[in-house]
Write an enzyme that holds these catalytic residues in place. Sequence first.
Site, PDB file in Angstrom:
ATOM      1  N   TRP A 131       0.839  -1.218   0.000  1.00 50.80           N
ATOM      2  CA  TRP A 131       0.000   0.000   0.000  1.00 50.80           C
ATOM      3  C   TRP A 131       0.863   1.252   0.000  1.00 50.80           C
ATOM      4  CZ3 TRP A 131      -1.974   2.599   4.974  1.00 50.80           C
ATOM      5  CH2 TRP A 131      -1.060   2.442   6.019  1.00 50.80           C
ATOM      6  N   ASP A 132       2.141   1.080   0.273  1.00 48.21           N
ATOM      7  CA  ASP A 132       3.090   2.194   0.264  1.00 48.21           C
ATOM      8  C   ASP A 132       2.923   3.018  -1.021  1.00 48.21           C
ATOM      9  OD1 ASP A 132       3.912   0.071   1.922  1.00 48.21           O
ATOM     10  OD2 ASP A 132       5.993   0.701   1.913  1.00 48.21           O
ATOM     11  N   GLU A 145       0.883  -3.115  12.444  1.00 49.30           N
ATOM     12  CA  GLU A 145       1.119  -4.564  12.346  1.00 49.30           C
ATOM     13  C   GLU A 145       1.560  -5.180  13.673  1.00 49.30           C
ATOM     14  OE1 GLU A 145       3.734  -4.904   9.003  1.00 49.30           O
ATOM     15  OE2 GLU A 145       2.070  -4.821   7.581  1.00 49.30           O
ATOM     16  N   LYS A 165       2.743   0.327  16.162  1.00 50.93           N
ATOM     17  CA  LYS A 165       3.995   0.387  15.392  1.00 50.93           C
ATOM     18  C   LYS A 165       4.063   1.675  14.582  1.00 50.93           C
ATOM     19  CE  LYS A 165       6.159  -2.279  11.623  1.00 50.93           C
ATOM     20  NZ  LYS A 165       5.924  -3.340  10.633  1.00 50.93           N
ATOM     21  N   GLN A 166       2.911   2.101  14.041  1.00 50.87           N
ATOM     22  CA  GLN A 166       2.899   3.216  13.078  1.00 50.87           C
ATOM     23  C   GLN A 166       1.530   3.869  13.055  1.00 50.87           C
ATOM     24  OE1 GLN A 166       3.279  -0.227  10.310  1.00 50.87           O
ATOM     25  NE2 GLN A 166       2.603   1.261   8.791  1.00 50.87           N
TER      26      GLN A 166
HETATM   27  C1  BGC Z   1       4.893  -1.662   7.459  1.00 49.79           C
HETATM   28  C2  BGC Z   1       3.872  -1.686   6.351  1.00 49.79           C
HETATM   29  C3  BGC Z   1       4.572  -1.420   5.041  1.00 49.79           C
HETATM   30  C4  BGC Z   1       5.722  -2.380   4.828  1.00 49.79           C
HETATM   31  C5  BGC Z   1       6.523  -2.062   3.586  1.00 49.79           C
HETATM   32  C6  BGC Z   1       6.000  -2.652   7.160  1.00 49.79           C
HETATM   33  O1  BGC Z   1       6.980  -2.584   8.139  1.00 49.79           O
HETATM   34  O2  BGC Z   1       4.288  -1.997   8.685  1.00 49.79           O
HETATM   35  O3  BGC Z   1       2.879  -0.721   6.574  1.00 49.79           O
HETATM   36  O4  BGC Z   1       3.655  -1.527   4.005  1.00 49.79           O
HETATM   37  O5  BGC Z   1       6.598  -2.306   5.919  1.00 49.79           O
HETATM   38  O6  BGC Z   1       7.078  -0.791   3.654  1.00 49.79           O
END
Ligand code: BGC
Length: 741
Positions: free
Chosen positions: A337-338, A478, A584-585
């Site tokens: 999704w980035d 995540e 985490k984010q």
């Molecule tokens: C993040 C995801 C991201 C992926 C690739 C993961 O560490 O939690 O949101 O899409 O890295 O960048």
Amino acid sequence: MNSYIISETEFDPLKIRKNESIMCRGNGYMCIRASLEERYPEEKRGTFINGVFDGANGEVSELAVLPDTTRFDIYVDGERVFLTGKNHTGYSRTLDMETGEAVRVFTWESRAGKKIKFKFRSFVSQEKAHIAAYKAELSASESADVKIITGICGEAANTGVQHIGAPVRRVYENKTMGLYAKTLASCVDIAVHCSVKCSAGCTVSHLADRRSLYKCIEFTLGEKSVVTEKLVSYVSSRDPEYDGAEPGSDTVAGDGKKYLENACSLGYDALFNESAGKQRAYWKRHGDKIVSKNGFYDRALKFALYHLNIMTSQSDNRVGIGAKGMSGEGYKGHSYWDTEIFIMPHFMFTEPEKARRLLEYRFKLLKSALKKAERFGFKGAMYPWEAAWITDGETCPEYGDIDLLTGEARRNLMGEIEVHISADIAYAVWQYYTITGDTGFMESCGCEIILLTALFWCSRVTEKNGRLEILNVIGPDEYKDCVDNNAYTNYMAYFNLKLVSKIKDIIPKRLKEKYDCEKIVSAAKNTAERLYLPEANENGIIPQFDGYAELKPIDLSPYKNKSCVGLIFKDYGFSQIQKMQVSKQADTVMLFYLLSEMFDKKTVFDNFKFYEERTVHDSSLSMCIHALLAARLGIIEAAEKMFYKACSVDLGDTDNSDDGIHSASIGGIWLALAMGFCGLGCEDGVLSASPVLPVDWESFELCVEYRGALIKIGADAGGTFAERLCGDKTKIKLNGKYIEV
Ligand code: BGC
């Protein structure tokens, strides 16, 4: 200070991998890590061609490391040139992002006390997609016998995983070297050609080593410098030129040889001038800048633009953007999704044709998405969480790292339940359409993506508590597995479902004949109406998922603002983290960036504060969104601090870029500036902006391409400004007022 320069002024073996990533050169077709000429144990060489994925040896399909051409083994009077802490002076290495050329200089001292000056230059051509060039210039304080061995090394592997089969090697007329191989599982033909020439009278021979082919040049060096020029070409049978045709290995080899011969007829300098010219033209259209006492911001912005350009194909709609671009093998070259949420807005506002191609790539993945939905018992399009080549399907590995106690691999559930990606893609389709007004795209691809992703949500919901809920998902955070009603997922699914009614009048006949569109429109409407959207609780906080409020809050200060990622796992296991209020984010707060019209300012402010305190920012996707939101909220000082951290993800003093740069975070640098500080947006087909200037900045400006016009927007001490640089007169909304530029 020149913002286009990234440099190192000391040789530090521990920085080799990071610099290989951040100084990597490329052109959207291929990328070459900025590996040093000499070999070091810390190195991780890597050359990648966009779309050349392979899934041999039990691995999911991954971007294959291809034969290497960066290495130069150099011997002086029989002694191998190799830098230690003491045997060199005048070291510097720079990547000039303005031209795309890397230059490395140092003076090396042999054990016998001879001083040899080295200057290495290299670039990947912006003009000739298949070509890269290297130059080594040597001179000596006193006469020395020099031997240079360089060529094509076919020992390439992704951290030990072999993707390239045994190569066939040829030397043509004692001049051009050719190495031909196939990827083991995907059977993609690869042809690498190389020519090396030396300015001095020299003895030349060729060496065939296991899987490799080298040229050995020997000459006597003195004060007059001797230049060795090496040109290479890379071609694969997956190249866009062959789309739809099976070119066969002879064609691939023949074309590669032709490309190289053509490059050789020009030579390094002419190729460089041509390539630098193209790179400068890029900067002319991307004149974004930040003027501040801390020149770091402007450099970070140039760094972001440089990488956004080299990670994205100029012409191919069968490839996406990897989470590390093509700067390293991290995340296996997969698209997440980035791309849609963090990177694509940049292209929508600056090079919409690239955004379109990236969405066409998602359109080409529809088949995989339909298949995946069926596999899990759903309808419509369930997009792969991780995507590689268009026919590879879901490429998220089913198992992650081992549990150190039990030795058992941990199940990776993202490919199964991190479902928000389908809504993220639909969101990007709509965003692209509203910004560009590209009805042709909606007709050929966009409507179908929106319909089929909406259909997926209609089947993914569960009737519970008298409403429709979305159970058992992973949201953007995540660190939380298998949660119910993740606010981000539910709201984005809702947005996706609502889009169906927005497109219902432009659904092309072709789709009406293919699907029961009326039924989808009505199912999407009913599902949206009954879908549970978590609301703010009595404290004004939207729960990230069911039961979030009951989780234990903990003191995150030992883990926040640290350069090391995943520090919290030193103290807590994954199952403990599940029970704690730690993210985490950016998760719930992502909604305030994407669906801001659905929330009032107080809700945004309260939730931003609440969740930021509970977020460790262990993902590089986190800080940029927080900076963007802080800027939108008008908390400019905090926004600037967060922006600084977002800019430092790859450029800061950390080692987390060793496996490649962070492409979402790089897109996020632009996002935070454009959609945060500059307040860029699109309202009812009109470009809008409301720039705010952090106190420490003198000015900033952005170049935006909007419906054929190139517009400069920004702020300085005199206030905000917008100016049309080329194209037709355009109406825009600046600080809430319509003006014509
Ligand atoms: C993040 C995801 C991201 C992926 C690739 C993961 O560490 O939690 O949101 O899409 O890295 O960048």
